[in-house]
Design an enzyme around this catalytic site. Structure first.
Site, short mmCIF file in Angstrom:
data_model
loop_
_atom_site.label_atom_id
_atom_site.label_comp_id
_atom_site.label_asym_id
_atom_site.label_seq_id
_atom_site.Cartn_x
_atom_site.Cartn_y
_atom_site.Cartn_z
N THR A 29 -3.14 0.33 -13.49
CA THR A 29 -4.04 0.02 -14.60
C THR A 29 -4.45 1.32 -15.26
O THR A 29 -4.99 2.21 -14.59
CB THR A 29 -5.28 -0.74 -14.10
OG1 THR A 29 -4.87 -1.86 -13.31
CG2 THR A 29 -6.11 -1.23 -15.26
N LYS A 141 -0.78 0.72 -4.48
CA LYS A 141 -1.51 -0.34 -5.18
C LYS A 141 -0.60 -1.56 -5.28
O LYS A 141 -0.01 -1.86 -6.32
CB LYS A 141 -1.95 0.14 -6.57
CG LYS A 141 -3.08 -0.70 -7.16
CD LYS A 141 -3.70 -0.01 -8.35
CE LYS A 141 -4.94 -0.77 -8.84
NZ LYS A 141 -5.59 -0.09 -9.98
N GLU A 174 -13.34 3.73 0.51
CA GLU A 174 -13.35 3.67 -0.95
C GLU A 174 -14.47 2.76 -1.43
O GLU A 174 -15.25 2.23 -0.63
CB GLU A 174 -11.99 3.16 -1.45
CG GLU A 174 -11.60 1.79 -0.90
CD GLU A 174 -10.14 1.43 -1.15
OE1 GLU A 174 -9.37 2.31 -1.60
OE2 GLU A 174 -9.77 0.29 -0.87
#
Length: 267
Positions: A29, A141, A174
């Site tokens: 993204t 990802k 995270e």
């Protein structure tokens, strides 16, 4: 071979697509500014690494970049999402003999809340959902994001801007959709991503500007840092104003980061 489907395309995704059935794919993204993809070289490197580690065939970037350029023409501030699946085929989980990639290109509106968060900082609560270890997928990802779905669902009941996510050994990993890094004694460190978590594009770009140490980080160590930030390719680096009950000075945090960046730029 590959099939590219863009935002305005009426093509349907086959119900046998492995991305839909098994999460057999990956994505990135990106932030689009004035018709350009910010940090494209890092997004491209991410896609290449995902393809290699997941045994995908090479991506035809010449064709992909042509479609991206067309899709973002006229965009001033938008989000570009690129999803790549292994297409359809194979028997059950088994890989198809010949892979025909499916690539989805979507252009979305930029989140309106990000500019304000960059100024005020973000408050973090502790997520009750912990990340499982899987070193084969760590850093990537992939389309398997059910942990993040559960994290976001739990976060809706918490009073915070985002959450701090730990693994089952209680190491900090995270945020819900961003990396974390901290500054202590003018040194920058970030949680190790060898067992789980995603290595984001912005974090990678930061590693090319500063000496960033990847290591195991406890919650206590993080709260004792001089400054803490969350970061991703859309929001950039955003200072953390609070972790649970521990607070940080947002202005001081930004000064520390800017001083380190300025110092490295002169070297």
């Amino acid at each position: 071979m590959q099939t590219i489907i863009t935002t305005d395309d009426t093509s349907a995704i086959n119900t046998r697509d492995r991305g839909l059935n098994y999460g057999d794919g990956f994505f990135t993204t990106a932030k689009v500014i004035a018709g350009q993809v910010e940090h494209w070289q890092y997004h491209k490197a991410r896609l290449v690494e995902c393809a290699e580690r997941l045994a995908f065939p090479a991506i035809n970037f010449t064709e992909l970049e042509q479609h991206i350029a067309k899709a973002i023409t006229g965009c001033q501030l938008n989000v570009l999402k690129i999803v790549i699946t292994r297409g359809e085929g194979g028997r059950g989980y088994g890989l198809p003999q010949h892979t025909h990639l499916t690539i989805l290109i979507t252009v979305l509106e930029f989140p309106q809340s990000y500019p304000a968060l960059a100024k005020t900082g973000v408050s973090l609560a502790l997520s009750p959902i912990k990340l499982a270890a899987q070193p084969l997928l760590a850093g990537l990802k992939t389309l398997n994001r059910l942990e993040q779905v559960l994290i976001k669902n739990a976060m809706a009941k918490q009073q915070c801007d985002d959450v701090l996510v730990l693994d089952h050994q209680n190491n900090v990993i995270e945020a819900s959709a961003a990396n974390i890094f901290a500054i202590s004694d003018n040194k920058v460190y970030t949680p190790s991503l060898e067992q789980c978590g995603i290595k984001g594009v912005y974090l990678q770009s930061l590693c090319d500007k500063l000496a960033v140490e990847f290591k195991q980080v406890s919650l206590n160590e993080l709260t004792q840092a001089s400054a803490v930030f969350i970061c991703n390719s859309l929001m950039g680096a955003v200072p953390v104003s609070r972790i649970e009950q521990h607070t940080f000075n947002v202005e001081q945090s930004m000064c520390l980061l800017n001083e380190l960046l300025a110092k490295e730029a002169k070297c």
